[in-house]
Design an enzyme around this catalytic site. Sequence first.
Site, PDB file in Angstrom:
ATOM      1  N   SER A   9      -1.859   9.490  15.545  1.00  0.00           N
ATOM      2  CA  SER A   9      -2.214   8.085  15.684  1.00  0.00           C
ATOM      3  C   SER A   9      -3.276   7.820  14.622  1.00  0.00           C
ATOM      4  CB  SER A   9      -2.773   7.808  17.083  1.00  0.00           C
ATOM      5  OG  SER A   9      -3.200   6.464  17.190  1.00  0.00           O
ATOM      6  N   SER A  10      -2.947   6.987  13.662  1.00  0.00           N
ATOM      7  CA  SER A  10      -3.836   6.771  12.518  1.00  0.00           C
ATOM      8  C   SER A  10      -5.142   6.115  12.949  1.00  0.00           C
ATOM      9  CB  SER A  10      -3.147   5.886  11.475  1.00  0.00           C
ATOM     10  OG  SER A  10      -1.948   6.465  11.036  1.00  0.00           O
TER      11      SER A  10
END
Length: 388
Positions: A97-98
């Site tokens: 998850s950036s």
Amino acid sequence: MSGKTEDMTRDHRPLARALAADLQAEGVPGRIADLFTSVPRHLFLPDVYWTIDGTRYDRGADPDGWLRTAYSDQALTTQYDDGAEGTGTMGIPTSSSSAPAIMARMLAAAELGSGHRVLEVGTGTGYNAALLSELLGEGRVVTIEIDHRVAVKARTALAVAGYRPGLLTGDGENLSSSSGAGHDRIIATCTVAEIPLSWMEVLRPLGRIVTPWAPSPGLPGGLLAVLDDEGERLSGRFEGALAFMWARGQRGPARAPSGPGAVVGAVEQVDGDPRKSWFDGEMSVLLSLLVPDWFFGLRMEPGAVEPYVWVASTRCASWLHLHADGRVEEGGSRRMFAEFTAGLARWRDEGSPGIGAFGLSVDRATGDRTVWLRAPEYPLWTSDGNPI
């Protein structure tokens, strides 16, 4: 979008509001920052994830720490080694998850407008697809994920959160008609060196591609390429540096680096530490724009106290070793140290411009790339590796 299902075990909302406020304080447009309040990030995270420094967060063991970290502005690794069953030790991160600030930066760069249709390449956890669905409406969002297991988890998370965009499982580098045609924007959440031709085939006239880009795998970090359709080509400036995982079809350098026993063709002694530019993150990224076709890494010689930098060409067998004591060793036909010296001299002559002065053009028919400085009319090198 259907009604949203909230996780009522703990109240995440103050954390989400704080994250959105921090993003807006950093210059993120309000309508983009507000998305991070509306879409619960924790619903898209597994019970165990890792921060970039390798810290493991387990929801069962530390629910408060898990939730608090979920709303921090950092990338969270959700898969290692393509999900292969292993010994339980950390391997190579392959899905995440950036960091919200990076996501917001890419959403802002896309300049999404009412009525736009968006294709996301790299669904990952599904969080970004949810943000896009919240902004545009789920009927205008299609996302594609190459890893079947990741796609299944993302589909579940999206449904729990109340979003149902089009979600495909397949190779986002080789899009078929199933991805639909006529996308106004393509946003990739993986780094590429070659802009896939299929992306350009499904992009509408005057459309835009926003993607992490690097000249070749094995280079330092990457850049945010924002490319606008200009008819026969796509072109645009880089909007700063960033690092994403590589698209699976473009991973890995072309060959192994040279080892300590490689045959040395030339040696010279220079003043100072020739490794300096490669140890400076921004400078090494600039080098990747000034000189084409190489990748690099660090190694230790037997008995050494400091590593040397090895640089290898991706188009021939040439290589370069840079040592702390000023030694520069080379092998092969390509004189790479001279190329780097000339590239840096040209950069200084141009006034030492930052990354934002550089840009990329891609031929829409062939995919050939040209890196340029200040404007497309001033190219530095082309995808055949030839300096200009």
